[in-house]
Design a protein around this motif. Sequence first.
Motif, PDB file in Angstrom:
ATOM      1  N   ALA A 120       0.943  -1.382  -0.042  1.00 45.29           N
ATOM      2  CA  ALA A 120       0.193  -0.095   0.324  1.00 45.29           C
ATOM      3  C   ALA A 120       1.068   1.116  -0.016  1.00 45.29           C
ATOM      4  CB  ALA A 120      -0.880  -0.249   1.013  1.00 45.29           C
ATOM      5  N   GLU A 121       1.967   0.995   0.519  1.00 48.40           N
ATOM      6  CA  GLU A 121       2.859   2.604   0.560  1.00 48.40           C
ATOM      7  C   GLU A 121       3.017   2.316  -0.506  1.00 48.40           C
ATOM      8  OE1 GLU A 121       5.159   2.963   3.857  1.00 48.40           O
ATOM      9  OE2 GLU A 121       2.334   2.999   3.683  1.00 48.40           O
ATOM     10  N   ARG A 122       3.924   1.563  -2.381  1.00 51.02           N
ATOM     11  CA  ARG A 122       3.551   2.154  -3.208  1.00 51.02           C
ATOM     12  C   ARG A 122       3.354   2.826  -3.961  1.00 51.02           C
ATOM     13  NH1 ARG A 122       7.664  -3.020  -3.813  1.00 51.02           N
ATOM     14  NH2 ARG A 122       8.637  -2.170  -2.413  1.00 51.02           N
ATOM     15  N   PRO A 123       3.712   3.992  -4.604  1.00 48.84           N
ATOM     16  CA  PRO A 123       2.663   3.967  -6.148  1.00 48.84           C
ATOM     17  C   PRO A 123       1.911   3.191  -6.626  1.00 48.84           C
ATOM     18  CG  PRO A 123       4.781   5.068  -6.308  1.00 48.84           C
ATOM     19  CD  PRO A 123       5.083   4.251  -5.193  1.00 48.84           C
ATOM     20  N   ASP A 124       0.750   2.372  -7.493  1.00 49.76           N
ATOM     21  CA  ASP A 124      -0.393   1.868  -8.016  1.00 49.76           C
ATOM     22  C   ASP A 124       0.591   1.966  -9.439  1.00 49.76           C
ATOM     23  OD1 ASP A 124      -1.987   0.670  -8.926  1.00 49.76           O
ATOM     24  OD2 ASP A 124      -2.609   1.987 -10.041  1.00 49.76           O
ATOM     25  N   LEU A 125       0.876   0.926  -9.709  1.00 49.26           N
ATOM     26  CA  LEU A 125       2.122   0.210 -11.015  1.00 49.26           C
ATOM     27  C   LEU A 125       1.191   1.283 -12.088  1.00 49.26           C
ATOM     28  CD1 LEU A 125       4.093  -0.984 -12.607  1.00 49.26           C
ATOM     29  CD2 LEU A 125       2.700  -3.113 -12.125  1.00 49.26           C
ATOM     30  N   GLY A 126      -0.209   0.986 -12.387  1.00 47.29           N
ATOM     31  CA  GLY A 126      -0.639   2.103 -13.458  1.00 47.29           C
ATOM     32  C   GLY A 126      -0.560   2.916 -13.600  1.00 47.29           C
ATOM     33  N   SER A 127       0.140   3.534 -12.380  1.00 48.25           N
ATOM     34  CA  SER A 127      -0.344   5.355 -12.418  1.00 48.25           C
ATOM     35  C   SER A 127       0.680   6.224 -12.083  1.00 48.25           C
ATOM     36  CB  SER A 127      -1.813   5.945 -11.574  1.00 48.25           C
ATOM     37  OG  SER A 127      -1.984   5.193 -10.585  1.00 48.25           O
ATOM     38  N   ALA A 128       1.820   5.309 -11.668  1.00 53.28           N
ATOM     39  CA  ALA A 128       2.596   5.662 -10.937  1.00 53.28           C
ATOM     40  C   ALA A 128       3.652   7.176 -12.251  1.00 53.28           C
ATOM     41  CB  ALA A 128       3.459   4.833 -10.681  1.00 53.28           C
ATOM     42  N   ARG A 129       4.481   7.365 -11.606  1.00 55.25           N
ATOM     43  CA  ARG A 129       4.996   8.945 -12.606  1.00 55.25           C
ATOM     44  C   ARG A 129       6.449   8.111 -13.191  1.00 55.25           C
ATOM     45  NH1 ARG A 129       7.471  13.525 -11.674  1.00 55.25           N
ATOM     46  NH2 ARG A 129       8.514  12.826  -9.579  1.00 55.25           N
ATOM     47  N   ILE A 130       6.746   7.256 -11.944  1.00 58.64           N
ATOM     48  CA  ILE A 130       8.301   6.273 -12.501  1.00 58.64           C
ATOM     49  C   ILE A 130       7.530   5.188 -12.206  1.00 58.64           C
ATOM     50  CG2 ILE A 130      10.200   6.383 -11.590  1.00 58.64           C
ATOM     51  CD1 ILE A 130      10.460   9.084 -10.028  1.00 58.64           C
ATOM     52  N   VAL A 131       8.680   4.695 -12.970  1.00 61.12           N
ATOM     53  CA  VAL A 131       8.136   2.865 -12.899  1.00 61.12           C
ATOM     54  C   VAL A 131       9.649   2.349 -13.030  1.00 61.12           C
ATOM     55  CG1 VAL A 131       7.423   0.146 -13.673  1.00 61.12           C
ATOM     56  CG2 VAL A 131       6.154   2.660 -13.854  1.00 61.12           C
ATOM     57  N   VAL A 132       9.948   1.531 -12.006  1.00 66.81           N
ATOM     58  CA  VAL A 132      11.269   0.980 -12.106  1.00 66.81           C
ATOM     59  C   VAL A 132      11.324  -0.266 -12.298  1.00 66.81           C
ATOM     60  CG1 VAL A 132      13.761  -0.074 -10.801  1.00 66.81           C
ATOM     61  CG2 VAL A 132      12.707   2.317  -9.974  1.00 66.81           C
ATOM     62  N   THR A 133      11.466  -1.507 -13.540  1.00 69.01           N
ATOM     63  CA  THR A 133      10.861  -2.616 -13.591  1.00 69.01           C
ATOM     64  C   THR A 133      12.349  -3.689 -14.022  1.00 69.01           C
ATOM     65  OG1 THR A 133       9.069  -1.923 -15.082  1.00 69.01           O
ATOM     66  CG2 THR A 133      10.194  -3.696 -15.633  1.00 69.01           C
ATOM     67  N   GLY A 134      12.445  -4.265 -12.972  1.00 71.92           N
ATOM     68  CA  GLY A 134      13.723  -5.433 -13.547  1.00 71.92           C
ATOM     69  C   GLY A 134      13.026  -6.554 -13.977  1.00 71.92           C
ATOM     70  N   GLY A 135      14.112  -7.009 -14.966  1.00 72.52           N
ATOM     71  CA  GLY A 135      14.050  -8.418 -15.993  1.00 72.52           C
ATOM     72  C   GLY A 135      14.738  -9.482 -15.553  1.00 72.52           C
ATOM     73  N   ARG A 136      14.962 -10.850 -16.604  1.00 72.67           N
ATOM     74  CA  ARG A 136      15.653 -11.470 -16.283  1.00 72.67           C
ATOM     75  C   ARG A 136      17.008 -11.683 -15.799  1.00 72.67           C
ATOM     76  NH1 ARG A 136      13.570 -16.598 -18.893  1.00 72.67           N
ATOM     77  NH2 ARG A 136      13.602 -15.738 -20.787  1.00 72.67           N
ATOM     78  N   GLY A 137      17.691 -10.447 -15.779  1.00 72.34           N
ATOM     79  CA  GLY A 137      19.193  -9.903 -16.042  1.00 72.34           C
ATOM     80  C   GLY A 137      19.778  -9.886 -14.273  1.00 72.34           C
ATOM     81  N   LEU A 138      18.533  -9.767 -13.363  1.00 76.18           N
ATOM     82  CA  LEU A 138      18.590 -10.460 -11.998  1.00 76.18           C
ATOM     83  C   LEU A 138      18.825 -10.947 -11.293  1.00 76.18           C
ATOM     84  CD1 LEU A 138      17.902  -6.942 -10.757  1.00 76.18           C
ATOM     85  CD2 LEU A 138      16.675  -6.580 -12.507  1.00 76.18           C
ATOM     86  N   LYS A 139      18.726 -12.226 -12.020  1.00 74.32           N
ATOM     87  CA  LYS A 139      18.901 -13.533 -11.674  1.00 74.32           C
ATOM     88  C   LYS A 139      18.538 -14.625 -10.872  1.00 74.32           C
ATOM     89  CE  LYS A 139      22.642 -13.711 -14.513  1.00 74.32           C
ATOM     90  NZ  LYS A 139      23.218 -12.203 -14.825  1.00 74.32           N
ATOM     91  N   SER A 140      17.797 -13.399  -9.833  1.00 72.20           N
ATOM     92  CA  SER A 140      17.287 -14.164  -8.275  1.00 72.20           C
ATOM     93  C   SER A 140      15.634 -12.849  -7.978  1.00 72.20           C
ATOM     94  CB  SER A 140      18.342 -14.689  -7.512  1.00 72.20           C
ATOM     95  OG  SER A 140      18.259 -13.369  -6.624  1.00 72.20           O
ATOM     96  N   ALA A 141      15.027 -13.549  -6.880  1.00 73.53           N
ATOM     97  CA  ALA A 141      14.043 -13.380  -6.252  1.00 73.53           C
ATOM     98  C   ALA A 141      15.351 -12.305  -4.890  1.00 73.53           C
ATOM     99  CB  ALA A 141      13.048 -13.588  -5.307  1.00 73.53           C
ATOM    100  N   ALA A 196       7.180   3.252  -9.072  1.00 70.13           N
ATOM    101  CA  ALA A 196       5.996   1.280  -8.692  1.00 70.13           C
ATOM    102  C   ALA A 196       7.050   0.640  -9.023  1.00 70.13           C
ATOM    103  CB  ALA A 196       5.031   1.455  -9.374  1.00 70.13           C
ATOM    104  N   VAL A 197       7.252  -0.533  -8.881  1.00 72.51           N
ATOM    105  CA  VAL A 197       7.950  -1.918  -9.291  1.00 72.51           C
ATOM    106  C   VAL A 197       6.777  -2.137 -10.476  1.00 72.51           C
ATOM    107  CG1 VAL A 197       9.196  -3.665  -8.461  1.00 72.51           C
ATOM    108  CG2 VAL A 197       8.734  -1.942  -6.750  1.00 72.51           C
ATOM    109  N   GLY A 198       7.676  -2.542 -11.275  1.00 72.39           N
ATOM    110  CA  GLY A 198       7.059  -3.191 -13.144  1.00 72.39           C
ATOM    111  C   GLY A 198       8.115  -4.900 -13.525  1.00 72.39           C
ATOM    112  N   ALA A 199       7.953  -5.406 -13.738  1.00 71.96           N
ATOM    113  CA  ALA A 199       8.797  -6.913 -13.724  1.00 71.96           C
ATOM    114  C   ALA A 199       8.802  -7.416 -15.500  1.00 71.96           C
ATOM    115  CB  ALA A 199       9.099  -7.848 -12.306  1.00 71.96           C
ATOM    116  N   THR A 200       8.830  -8.199 -15.957  1.00 71.70           N
ATOM    117  CA  THR A 200       8.887  -8.609 -17.065  1.00 71.70           C
ATOM    118  C   THR A 200       8.021 -10.045 -16.709  1.00 71.70           C
ATOM    119  OG1 THR A 200      10.951  -9.912 -17.214  1.00 71.70           O
ATOM    120  CG2 THR A 200      10.648  -7.869 -17.905  1.00 71.70           C
ATOM    121  N   ARG A 201       7.376 -11.196 -17.578  1.00 69.89           N
ATOM    122  CA  ARG A 201       6.712 -11.996 -17.381  1.00 69.89           C
ATOM    123  C   ARG A 201       7.752 -13.156 -17.033  1.00 69.89           C
ATOM    124  NH1 ARG A 201       2.596 -15.032 -21.363  1.00 69.89           N
ATOM    125  NH2 ARG A 201       3.254 -17.006 -20.742  1.00 69.89           N
TER     126      ARG A 201
END
Length: 347
Positions: A221-242, A258-263
């Motif tokens: 609840a603390e983080r902005p909503d992904l659908g309407s956030a002004r800034i989104v930081v997304t991580g992909g498989r290059g991160l390698k682990s949780a 907001a945090v985003g991710a790839t499939r």
Amino acid sequence: LWALSKRPRCFHRPSISRSISTLVLGEHENGSIKSQSLSAVEAAKSLSDDNSVSMLLAGSGPSFNEAVKHAASSHPSISQVLVADSDKFAYPIAEPWAKLVHMIQQREKYSHIISASGSFGKNVLPRAAALLDVSPITDVIEISGSSQFVRPIYAGNALCTVRYTGANPCMLTVRATSFPMPKSSAESRSNGASISQVDLSALDEDSIGKSRYVKHTSQDAERPDLGSARIVVTGGRGLKSAENFKMIEKLAEKLGAAVGATRAVVDAGFVPNDLQVGQTGKIVAPELYMAFGVSGAIQHLAGMRDSKVIVAVNKDADAPIFQVADYGLVGDLFEVIPELLEKFPEK
Ligand code: FAD
């Protein structure tokens, strides 16, 4: 154009009437109208200059009453707020909502019914369209007049112009990111739309359908909503682990993003699927989209390519993400992110 060229030459159903009146399905949370519903009102505005726009709100309880007040002054184009105040609508369950829309349409005969293209709209609008025996047009990104619409196809790689030739109502889900509410509209709020209670006596007892509300879980609840956030930081498989993905969360926290991710990351179980951006995830268009270790597959681009500024960090100079990035850095994210974390001040 593809759709127009395939359009049959004779029509069996009457085309929609010239006078335009629109019902917008309103979503609310914590006593406020969600921004995507105001974008749906923006879309309604572009159907015609003399469009009369009503917003339908359903729910119950004190925060619902607050949302009704907010709806009446939230957008200058809303002339009427229709209020369905009942425990049946305490949670946004699709079946009773669809029956409500069907009942209201039979009384009010709107020319158009619009909802934002989120999980609520995608759930309710096609059900209501089936009850009304019309074919909905989904994911509209552009409106040219009252019956011609543009929507993406092939994961956003082609745009299709379609003309609605069916009976009233013309039912649309619209991408909120394509119809942002201008700041000037937000400032020049209406003096107050009229508020009318909907007579619900015709809704039968079984209108709740087969679905039951179980519980609502919200990731953060603390983080902005992904659908309407002004800034989104997304991580992909290059991160390698949780464990490594936590770097993305830390960076997002510092930037108020907001945090985003790839499939790929969601499928690997690093993060829950409500963070997925893309064709089968959320569609976002923030002011700043930062992608770390994301290759830029077309299904991912379909969900973020409309972002205003795209920054990508990838160790492969040929990664397709660089074709849409405004700023690209060929580098190792395990060096770049710690450096950014060090340099960005605490929020
Ligand atoms: P990868 O493609 O594996 O890319 C990882 C990238 O990280 C690579 O470019 C690599 O160079 C880089 N990298 C690795 N190590 C480092 C490092 N140390 N530093 C910097 N860079 C590094 N995908 C979505 O995202 N959203 C969707 O909604 C979606 N829907 C789909 C629907 C369908 C029907 C299908 C078939 C696929 C869908 N996909 C979707 C999956 C999509 O095709 C890709 O598989 C996925 O987006 C790839 O995710 P990724 O970029 O994280 O992984």
